[in-house]
Scaffold this active site. Structure first.
Site, PDB file in Angstrom:
ATOM      1  NE  ARG A  38      -4.366  -1.494   1.556  1.00 24.47           N
ATOM      2  CZ  ARG A  38      -5.298  -2.029   2.335  1.00 24.47           C
ATOM      3  NH1 ARG A  38      -5.149  -2.026   3.644  1.00 24.47           N
ATOM      4  NH2 ARG A  38      -6.374  -2.558   1.818  1.00 24.47           N
ATOM      5  CE  LYS A 199     -21.032 -21.324   5.410  1.00 23.78           C
ATOM      6  NZ  LYS A 199     -21.657 -21.508   6.700  1.00 23.78           N
ATOM      7  N   GLY A 360     -11.048  -9.642  -0.888  1.00 24.18           N
ATOM      8  CA  GLY A 360     -10.717 -10.636   0.140  1.00 24.18           C
ATOM      9  C   GLY A 360      -9.644 -11.622  -0.264  1.00 24.18           C
ATOM     10  N   GLY A 383     -13.318  -4.508   0.463  1.00 24.73           N
ATOM     11  CA  GLY A 383     -14.723  -4.099   0.570  1.00 24.73           C
ATOM     12  C   GLY A 383     -15.172  -3.143  -0.520  1.00 24.73           C
TER      13      GLY A 383
HETATM   14  P1  AMP Z   1     -14.829 -15.918   0.370  1.00 25.38           P
HETATM   15  O1  AMP Z   1     -14.190 -15.081   1.439  1.00 25.38           O
HETATM   16  O2  AMP Z   1     -16.307 -16.083   0.504  1.00 25.38           O
HETATM   17  O3  AMP Z   1     -14.401 -15.500  -1.030  1.00 25.38           O
HETATM   18  O4  AMP Z   1     -14.317 -17.391   0.610  1.00 25.38           O
HETATM   19  C1  AMP Z   1     -12.980 -17.769   0.480  1.00 25.38           C
HETATM   20  C2  AMP Z   1     -12.842 -19.117   1.129  1.00 25.38           C
HETATM   21  O5  AMP Z   1     -13.656 -20.055   0.465  1.00 25.38           O
HETATM   22  C3  AMP Z   1     -11.432 -19.654   1.088  1.00 25.38           C
HETATM   23  O6  AMP Z   1     -10.924 -19.677   2.397  1.00 25.38           O
HETATM   24  C4  AMP Z   1     -11.615 -21.061   0.534  1.00 25.38           C
HETATM   25  O7  AMP Z   1     -10.870 -22.032   1.260  1.00 25.38           O
HETATM   26  C5  AMP Z   1     -13.083 -21.308   0.713  1.00 25.38           C
HETATM   27  N1  AMP Z   1     -13.593 -22.338  -0.196  1.00 25.38           N
HETATM   28  C6  AMP Z   1     -13.560 -22.339  -1.525  1.00 25.38           C
HETATM   29  N2  AMP Z   1     -14.053 -23.497  -2.011  1.00 25.38           N
HETATM   30  C7  AMP Z   1     -14.409 -24.239  -0.947  1.00 25.38           C
HETATM   31  C8  AMP Z   1     -14.970 -25.542  -0.790  1.00 25.38           C
HETATM   32  N3  AMP Z   1     -15.254 -26.313  -1.851  1.00 25.38           N
HETATM   33  N4  AMP Z   1     -15.189 -25.985   0.463  1.00 25.38           N
HETATM   34  C9  AMP Z   1     -14.891 -25.213   1.526  1.00 25.38           C
HETATM   35  N5  AMP Z   1     -14.361 -23.984   1.446  1.00 25.38           N
HETATM   36  C10 AMP Z   1     -14.127 -23.504   0.221  1.00 25.38           C
END
Ligand code: AMP
Length: 402
Positions: A38, A199, A360, A383
């Protein structure tokens, strides 16, 4: 460009230019900066202002201080790094408003750089307080906002301050906004989005905006499990995946809405299942009809899916990407993320694809894939990047419209 830039500010010789940067760098317990990205990315704007003969006052937030004098969160800890990156001495004042600041600015010469203390030592900053903005800018002639990563917050230094003086965006914000406009607002089509991560529930706004704008939407990662279940793959369940049963109806609605907008949704065709949630655990690739309902977890997508995503990339001109395709933190479940990222990087190098990614974990997932510098643009803004992708107006950007 529809926004005010440094080029619109005229002659800056001898002017006191206040630069709102993002110097919120990670630091270890001994106050050593662990990643200077940064700082390094702000330096070109500072150098340009110095070369134009300005007196440059740099301001920033840093960490989450508990009020004034919280020395753990003092910007004094980054002075040495800023000096090193800039190749020049930096004057530091341990406040961001008040007499001390006024005196220091009055004593400055052209081409000098002064760093003020953490803006968030004052609660008024986060409240967007206009009086605080007035005190902050009291000695400045011109205001430049270069902290895109904070542009989704209407903080005093991001919005109120820009209204008090001739203002513009710095080069970093300009670069970021340009890349985002080219990727979502005015893309060369076909436009494809890849959304992965854990999720569905955290990405609803993102998905609902993307289906209106993109030609194709690849859904992968843990969030794809809910969509797979919603499309009738019954062996995907709460024991073997991140399926969110309360989101099944929402997933169906998203797929229906995508259809009505002419957006093709691309789901996994095969998956990598693992005996345990740990690196190098026993694993195998299975087709959708062969997913074991018990005893295995879905941690990545398989080669058939990778080949399919890559051929969709071949047919696309613009890519926006948020979220890993699998559990990229553990080998070999980073395979799909790596292979698709490397293919996107190759297409980018060949001039066939404009590739933008961010938000992220995406930045670390792409660094892990070895493509950190091989996309057209990787946003580190977190964000703010996501809110832009969600179609929201960012107050700190909107205020700089021409
Ligand atoms: P996000 O912050 O929602 O973009 O999620 C990122 C996280 O999703 C990472 O830590 C990954 O390990 C997790 N992730 C991606 N694919 C899977 C999966 N098939 N099962 C569990 N976690 C997952």
């Amino acid at each position: 460009m529809n926004y005010k830039t440094i080029d619109d500010l005229g002659n800056l010789q001898g002017k006191v230019v206040m630069l709102r940067a993002d110097l919120n760098v990670p630091m270890d317990e001994n106050f050593n900066v662990t990643n200077t990205a940064r700082i390094d990315r702000t330096v070109p704007t500072i150098k340009e202002l110095m070369s134009k003969g300005a007196k440059v006052i740099v301001i920033s937030h840093f960490g989450r201080p508990e009020g004034k004098g919280d020395m753990k969160n003092s910007l004094s800890h980054i002075v040495a790094n800023l000096e090193k990156s800039l190749g020049k001495k930096v004057i530091f004042v341990d406040d961001c408003i008040g007499e001390k600041v006024k005196t220091a600015i009055a004593n400055m010469n052209n081409n000098e750089v002064l760093l003020l203390e953490n803006l968030r030592f004052y609660d008024e900053e986060k409240k967007g307080d206009e009086n605080f903005a007035k005190e902050l800018t009291a000695s400045a002639d011109v205001y430049i906002s270069d902290a895109f990563s904070t542009a989704h917050r209407a903080h005093a230094s991001m919005v109120a301050a820009t209204k008090l003086l001739p203002s513009a965006m710095g080069r970093l914000m300009e670069e970021e906004v340009n890349a985002l406009e080219k990727s979502l607002s005015n893309p060369i089509r076909p436009l494809i989005a890849i959304v992965g991560g854990s999720k569905v529930s955290t990405k609803l706004d993102l998905l609902n905006n993307l289906i209106k704008r993109v030609n194709k939407l690849v859904i992968s990662g843990g969030m794809a499990h809910t969509f797979m279940k919603a499309s009738g793959i019954d062996t995907v369940n709460e024991n073997n995946s991140l399926v969110q049963m309360d989101m099944i109806e929402t997933a169906k609605e998203i797929m229906q809405a995508a259809k009505s907008h002419g957006c093709e949704i691309i789901l996994p065709q095969d998956v990598v299942v693992s005996k345990e949630f740990k690196p190098n655990a026993e694993h195998k690739t299975v087709g959708l009809g062969e997913i074991p309902a018990e005893g295995w977890s879905l941690l990545d997508v398989g080669e058939k899916t990778i080949a399919s995503i890559n051929s969709h990339l071949d047919e696309s001109k613009t890519l926006v990407w948020n979220g890993p395709l699998g559990v990229f933190e553990m080998k070999p479940f980073d395979n799909a993320t790596n292979k698709v990222a490397q293919h996107a990087a190759e297409l980018t190098a060949a001039g066939k694809l404009m590739s933008v990614a961010g938000g992220g974990d995406t930045v670390s997932a792409l660094a892990n894939a070895g493509v950190a510098n091989k996309f057209s643009y990787i946003s580190t803004a977190g964000g703010a990047f996501l809110e832009w992708m969600e179609g929201k107006e960012l107050p700190g950007v909107a205020v700089l419209k021409k």
